[in-house]
Design a protein around this motif. Structure first.
Motif, PDB file in Angstrom:
ATOM      1  N   UNK A   1       0.759  -1.237   0.043  1.00  5.85           N
ATOM      2  CA  UNK A   1       0.031   0.006   0.086  1.00  5.85           C
ATOM      3  C   UNK A   1       0.845   1.378  -0.019  1.00  5.85           C
ATOM      4  N   UNK A   2       0.701   2.166  -0.982  1.00  9.55           N
ATOM      5  CA  UNK A   2       1.715   3.470  -1.174  1.00  9.55           C
ATOM      6  C   UNK A   2       1.712   4.317   0.131  1.00  9.55           C
ATOM      7  N   UNK A   3       0.663   4.275   0.823  1.00 10.23           N
ATOM      8  CA  UNK A   3       0.232   5.024   1.911  1.00 10.23           C
ATOM      9  C   UNK A   3       1.301   4.531   3.116  1.00 10.23           C
ATOM     10  N   UNK A   4       1.484   3.348   3.182  1.00  2.00           N
ATOM     11  CA  UNK A   4       2.289   2.562   4.179  1.00  2.00           C
ATOM     12  C   UNK A   4       3.853   2.859   4.123  1.00  2.00           C
ATOM     13  N   UNK A   5       4.295   3.115   2.861  1.00  2.00           N
ATOM     14  CA  UNK A   5       5.861   3.402   2.550  1.00  2.00           C
ATOM     15  C   UNK A   5       5.866   4.702   1.749  1.00  2.00           C
ATOM     16  N   UNK A   6       5.358   5.703   2.411  1.00  2.00           N
ATOM     17  CA  UNK A   6       5.641   7.217   1.760  1.00  2.00           C
ATOM     18  C   UNK A   6       6.635   7.501   1.435  1.00  2.00           C
ATOM     19  N   UNK A   7       6.983   8.286   0.589  1.00  2.00           N
ATOM     20  CA  UNK A   7       8.473   8.980   0.033  1.00  2.00           C
ATOM     21  C   UNK A   7       8.369  10.314   0.456  1.00  2.00           C
ATOM     22  N   UNK A   8       7.604  10.819   1.610  1.00  2.00           N
ATOM     23  CA  UNK A   8       7.329  12.262   1.790  1.00  2.00           C
ATOM     24  C   UNK A   8       8.770  12.573   2.304  1.00  2.00           C
ATOM     25  N   UNK A   9       9.412  11.747   3.134  1.00  6.24           N
ATOM     26  CA  UNK A   9      10.520  12.340   3.747  1.00  6.24           C
ATOM     27  C   UNK A   9      11.868  11.750   3.270  1.00  6.24           C
TER      28      UNK A   9
ATOM     29  N   UNK B   1       1.306   2.656 -12.444  1.00  3.39           N
ATOM     30  CA  UNK B   1       0.916   4.084 -12.560  1.00  3.39           C
ATOM     31  C   UNK B   1       0.061   4.415 -11.328  1.00  3.39           C
ATOM     32  N   UNK B   2      -1.030   3.586 -10.671  1.00  4.10           N
ATOM     33  CA  UNK B   2      -1.699   3.752  -9.885  1.00  4.10           C
ATOM     34  C   UNK B   2      -0.979   3.882  -8.527  1.00  4.10           C
ATOM     35  N   UNK B   3       0.043   3.114  -8.441  1.00  4.94           N
ATOM     36  CA  UNK B   3       0.680   3.033  -7.107  1.00  4.94           C
ATOM     37  C   UNK B   3       1.362   4.568  -7.058  1.00  4.94           C
ATOM     38  N   UNK B   4       2.241   5.094  -8.118  1.00  2.00           N
ATOM     39  CA  UNK B   4       2.628   6.338  -8.056  1.00  2.00           C
ATOM     40  C   UNK B   4       1.664   7.404  -7.912  1.00  2.00           C
ATOM     41  N   UNK B   5       0.586   7.316  -8.460  1.00  2.00           N
ATOM     42  CA  UNK B   5      -0.566   8.366  -8.346  1.00  2.00           C
ATOM     43  C   UNK B   5      -0.819   8.439  -6.774  1.00  2.00           C
TER      44      UNK B   5
ATOM     45  N   UNK C   1       0.192  -8.019  -9.116  1.00  2.00           N
ATOM     46  CA  UNK C   1      -0.935  -7.364  -9.122  1.00  2.00           C
ATOM     47  C   UNK C   1      -1.859  -8.054  -8.063  1.00  2.00           C
ATOM     48  N   UNK C   2      -1.539  -8.875  -7.341  1.00  5.21           N
ATOM     49  CA  UNK C   2      -2.556  -9.694  -6.610  1.00  5.21           C
ATOM     50  C   UNK C   2      -3.760 -10.056  -7.219  1.00  5.21           C
ATOM     51  N   UNK C   3      -3.475 -10.531  -8.262  1.00  2.00           N
ATOM     52  CA  UNK C   3      -4.652 -11.194  -9.278  1.00  2.00           C
ATOM     53  C   UNK C   3      -5.215 -12.405  -9.056  1.00  2.00           C
ATOM     54  N   UNK C   4      -4.176 -13.193  -8.272  1.00  2.00           N
ATOM     55  CA  UNK C   4      -4.556 -14.669  -8.196  1.00  2.00           C
ATOM     56  C   UNK C   4      -5.113 -14.940  -6.885  1.00  2.00           C
ATOM     57  N   UNK C   5      -6.165 -15.583  -6.598  1.00  2.00           N
ATOM     58  CA  UNK C   5      -6.592 -16.379  -5.526  1.00  2.00           C
ATOM     59  C   UNK C   5      -6.538 -17.756  -5.633  1.00  2.00           C
ATOM     60  N   UNK C   6      -6.415 -18.610  -4.361  1.00  2.00           N
ATOM     61  CA  UNK C   6      -6.496 -20.027  -4.539  1.00  2.00           C
ATOM     62  C   UNK C   6      -7.862 -20.346  -4.077  1.00  2.00           C
ATOM     63  N   UNK C   7      -8.426 -21.135  -5.157  1.00  2.00           N
ATOM     64  CA  UNK C   7     -10.004 -21.751  -4.771  1.00  2.00           C
ATOM     65  C   UNK C   7      -9.719 -23.342  -4.893  1.00  2.00           C
TER      66      UNK C   7
END
Ligand SMILES: Cc1cc2nc3c(=O)[nH]c(=O)nc-3n(C[C@H](O)[C@H](O)[C@H](O)COP(=O)(O)O)c2cc1C
Length: 281
Positions: free
Chosen positions: A36-44, A64-68, A201-207
């Motif tokens: 999650x980009x919010x958990x690994x900020x580059x603000x500092x 792209x979405x991550x950088x946004x 992309x966490x696209x896979x789930x195991x079923x």
């Protein structure tokens, strides 16, 4: 001094590159696009890097979405390194635009030619024994320049590619969400879940101990390349067959075709979401 490198990698070329840069610049935090980009900020952060492959003449949409969503220190030294085979397209321009929206810019941009990873479209090329030493040489140069915080104009899209982009990539990107409908497993699947854990992309789930692809796939091939039993197969999905362009016509995965990943990047490396890299000894 805080240094952080954000990366996207399917078959390890970009992660290998990011690792090498992190070591060369005296250590850095490596953060996968899966975080999650919010958990690994580059603000500092004082040094910020983006390392990813080129997909369809651009950067992967997930990156792209991550950088946004990422907070960035506007005073930081920002670099981008893209791994690719032949056509960079608008990859660097995309990142520059995202950074401009945040009041900053790319200080440095360079691309590194690697072994092609799209084994569902064509066999890996050029041969690893030629390309891996060449990749090493390019990385060494990039490491040195970033270490020195060099300013370097990023590569731009050629006018020909710019003109061709909408016609060639447009229809293909419009049905990208259909791509993973082509994946299935044969009876070699042991339900180990490695495919799920390496997917950027966490696209896979195991079923029922079998992978299920959830239609936000960029076709990175991590699942195919790292499956220990070669159980993941591909059959061109209907929407792609109907499109009938050259690339969609050549999609296939013969049993004998090598499923490439960077030889020094193991599944366990791709499964790790973040890691502190120590300086080179
Ligand atoms: C779905 C897909 C699309 C790609 N598109 C391009 C492209 O447009 N231009 C290019 O030069 N290389 C392209 N490549 C090659 C990758 O950029 C290259 O192999 C990269 O090093 C893979 O990085 P990774 O091993 O970190 O996943 C593509 C590869 C894949 C899997």
């Amino acid at each position: 001094m805080k240094k952080v490198i954000y990366y996207f990698s399917g078959t390890g070329n970009s992660l290998y590159t990011a690792n090498k840069i992190a070591q060369a610049i005296g250590g850095a935090e490596l953060v996968s696009v899966r975080c999650n980009p919010q958990d690994f900020s580059a603000a500092d952060a004082d040094v910020i890097g983006f390392v990813c492959p080129v997909y369809e003449w651009d950067i992967p949409g997930t990156f792209k979405k991550f950088i946004q969503q990422l907070d960035i220190n506007p005073k930081a030294y920002v670099f981008m390194v893209a791994t690719y085979i032949a056509v960079l397209g608008k990859s660097f321009e995309t990142v520059q635009k995202l950074l401009e929206e945040k009041g900053t810019k790319l200080n440095y941009g360079r691309a590194i030619r690697c072994v092609a990873s799209q084994c569902i479209a064509y066999p890996p090329f050029p041969p690893e024994k030629i390309m891996l030493p060449y990749m090493e040489k390019q990385i060494k140069k990039v490491c040195k320049e970033i270490q020195q915080k060099k300013e370097r104009a990023y590569p731009r899209m050629s006018p020909i590619t710019r003109r061709r982009f909408p016609k060639i990539m447009g229809p293909y990107l419009a049905i990208e969400h259909e791509y993973d409908k082509g994946f299935y497993t044969d009876d070699r699947c042991k339900g180990c879940g490695i495919c799920q854990k390496v997917c950027p992309t966490r696209n896979i789930t195991m079923e029922n101990q079998k992978p299920n692809w959830n239609h936000h796939c960029h076709g990175c091939n991590a699942c195919v390349a790292y499956c220990p039993t070669k159980a993941i197969q591909f059959k061109t999905p209907q929407a792609y067959r109907e499109l009938g362009t050259l690339i969609t016509k050549i999609l296939c995965l013969p049993e004998k075709r090598k499923r490439y990943h960077h030889p020094l990047i193991k599944a366990a490396d791709l499964m790790r979401d973040n890691k502190t890299i120590q300086p080179e000894e």
